[in-house]
Design a protein around this motif. Structure first.
Motif, PDB file in Angstrom:
ATOM      1  N   THR A  85      -8.898   7.996   5.564  1.00  0.00           N
ATOM      2  CA  THR A  85      -7.595   7.679   4.974  1.00  0.00           C
ATOM      3  C   THR A  85      -6.559   7.780   6.082  1.00  0.00           C
ATOM      4  O   THR A  85      -6.602   8.712   6.893  1.00  0.00           O
ATOM      5  N   ALA A  87      -2.473   7.951   7.153  1.00  0.00           N
ATOM      6  CA  ALA A  87      -1.128   8.237   6.657  1.00  0.00           C
ATOM      7  C   ALA A  87      -0.138   8.350   7.812  1.00  0.00           C
ATOM      8  O   ALA A  87      -0.522   8.649   8.951  1.00  0.00           O
ATOM      9  N   GLY A  91       4.971   6.071   5.818  1.00  0.00           N
ATOM     10  CA  GLY A  91       4.102   5.157   5.095  1.00  0.00           C
ATOM     11  C   GLY A  91       4.313   3.743   5.589  1.00  0.00           C
ATOM     12  O   GLY A  91       5.146   3.487   6.464  1.00  0.00           O
ATOM     13  N   LYS A 127      -0.626   5.248   4.086  1.00  0.00           N
ATOM     14  CA  LYS A 127      -0.115   6.053   2.977  1.00  0.00           C
ATOM     15  C   LYS A 127       0.998   6.985   3.480  1.00  0.00           C
ATOM     16  O   LYS A 127       1.125   7.220   4.680  1.00  0.00           O
ATOM     17  N   VAL A 128       1.785   7.483   2.552  1.00  0.00           N
ATOM     18  CA  VAL A 128       2.873   8.395   2.904  1.00  0.00           C
ATOM     19  C   VAL A 128       2.312   9.800   3.112  1.00  0.00           C
ATOM     20  O   VAL A 128       1.610  10.331   2.248  1.00  0.00           O
ATOM     21  N   ALA A 130       3.537  12.729   2.998  1.00  0.00           N
ATOM     22  CA  ALA A 130       3.920  13.745   2.009  1.00  0.00           C
ATOM     23  C   ALA A 130       3.032  13.723   0.770  1.00  0.00           C
ATOM     24  O   ALA A 130       2.962  14.718   0.028  1.00  0.00           O
ATOM     25  N   ASP A 131       2.350  12.599   0.533  1.00  0.00           N
ATOM     26  CA  ASP A 131       1.485  12.481  -0.643  1.00  0.00           C
ATOM     27  C   ASP A 131       0.067  12.996  -0.388  1.00  0.00           C
ATOM     28  O   ASP A 131      -0.759  13.032  -1.305  1.00  0.00           O
ATOM     29  N   MET A 132      -0.220  13.368   0.851  1.00  0.00           N
ATOM     30  CA  MET A 132      -1.575  13.799   1.205  1.00  0.00           C
ATOM     31  C   MET A 132      -1.769  15.286   0.920  1.00  0.00           C
ATOM     32  O   MET A 132      -0.859  16.093   1.099  1.00  0.00           O
ATOM     33  N   ASN A 133      -2.979  15.635   0.464  1.00  0.00           N
ATOM     34  CA  ASN A 133      -3.314  17.012   0.127  1.00  0.00           C
ATOM     35  C   ASN A 133      -4.561  17.430   0.896  1.00  0.00           C
ATOM     36  O   ASN A 133      -5.590  16.745   0.841  1.00  0.00           O
ATOM     37  N   ASP A 136      -8.187  17.398  -0.454  1.00  0.00           N
ATOM     38  CA  ASP A 136      -8.945  16.161  -0.642  1.00  0.00           C
ATOM     39  C   ASP A 136      -9.742  15.748   0.594  1.00  0.00           C
ATOM     40  O   ASP A 136     -10.442  14.730   0.565  1.00  0.00           O
ATOM     41  N   LYS A 157       6.457  18.120   6.725  1.00  0.00           N
ATOM     42  CA  LYS A 157       5.264  17.819   5.919  1.00  0.00           C
ATOM     43  C   LYS A 157       4.003  17.900   6.770  1.00  0.00           C
ATOM     44  O   LYS A 157       2.976  18.420   6.333  1.00  0.00           O
TER      45      LYS A 157
END
Length: 268
Positions: A85, A87, A91, A127-128, A130-133, A136, A157
């Protein structure tokens, strides 16, 4: 006669019970084998974090991420079945450093990237961050280029994400200028993450060689040393990567594949 019939009945029950237990054990063994096989074929998920910054200081020139430092690890991991993925802080399209996209900087990996519409689409639609965890993913990897010196080095972030990966004892990997992202990252003890750890990154003499010492906001080698890192290097432009616990760093573009190899070994 009744005694013989009773003995026959008992033997029949014992035999049936024994067969049932045998079948149960066999089934259990099969489940165990399937579980073991599943573990061997587990999915591996790695997050790539690229810069969103495209201005080379006040020079009026463009910068971004270095293609080789993305492409070589990307294909090394992708070819081993790793799910990747990508990021960036903002984004969308990640800026490519024009110097890394020139014929002089071409490698087998960059040439493969040039023909890979799927990979190009991923770079154009990141992807942005800030949306990544961290939950995952199994690891995080930061390719370099001069861009990270301006944005990822100070991105809250990104800092929080690296700290979470580290707290979970997952690999955190960086190459060339990307260790800039570690500038304000703290370890679980509250000290700089690199303090007391063996690290490397783009050298002061390599920065001098590209004549950007006075342009960049700080020098990677100096920052790592100031933060207490046990900095080491090879000669300019030589491939060199080092791992200390879950922290993996590489010196320059030529080191990107070595970093990817160490990361892959850490998550298998």
């Amino acid at each position: 006669m009744k005694i013989i019939q009773s003995l026959a009945l008992v033997l029949t029950i014992i035999t049936a019970t024994s067969c049932k237990e045998s079948k149960t054990k066999t089934t259990s063994e099969k489940v165990s084998e399937v579980t073991t096989e599943t573990k061997k074929e587990k999915e591996m998920n790695v997050l790539f974090v690229l810069t969103s910054h495209d201005q080379l200081g006040d020079t009026g020139k463009k910068t971004g991420f270095w293609v080789e430092e993305f492409a070589a690890p990307y294909y090394s991991l992708l070819d081993k079945g790793v799910n990747i993925t990508i990021a960036t802080p903002k984004g969308g399209a990640a800026p490519i450093d024009p110097s890394s996209d020139s014929p002089d900087a071409a490698t087998e990996a960059t040439e493969r990237f040039d023909k890979d519409e799927t990979a190009k689409n991923l770079i154009a639609n990141t992807k942005v961050l800030a949306d990544m965890n961290a939950d995952d993913f199994d690891a995080v990897f930061y390719p370099g280029g001069h861009g990270p010196l301006w944005d990822l080095a100070n991105d809250a972030k990104s800092i929080a994400l690296i700290e979470k990966f580290n707290s979970q004892d997952k690999p955190v990997a960086f190459v060339c200028h990307a260790p800039a992202a570690l500038k304000d990252v703290k370890g679980t003890d509250g000290n700089p993450l690199v303090q007391g750890k063996k690290v490397t990154g783009f050298t002061n003499t390599e920065e001098e060689a590209v004549q950007l010492t006075e342009v960049v906001p700080f020098l990677v080698e100096d920052m790592l040393t100031k933060n207490g890192g046990i900095y080491s290097k090879k000669e300019d432009w030589a491939a060199y990567a080092i791992q200390d616990g879950n922290l993996i760093t590489g010196q320059n573009p030529a080191s990107s594949e070595l970093v990817a190899e160490k990361l892959l070994e850490s998550i298998k």
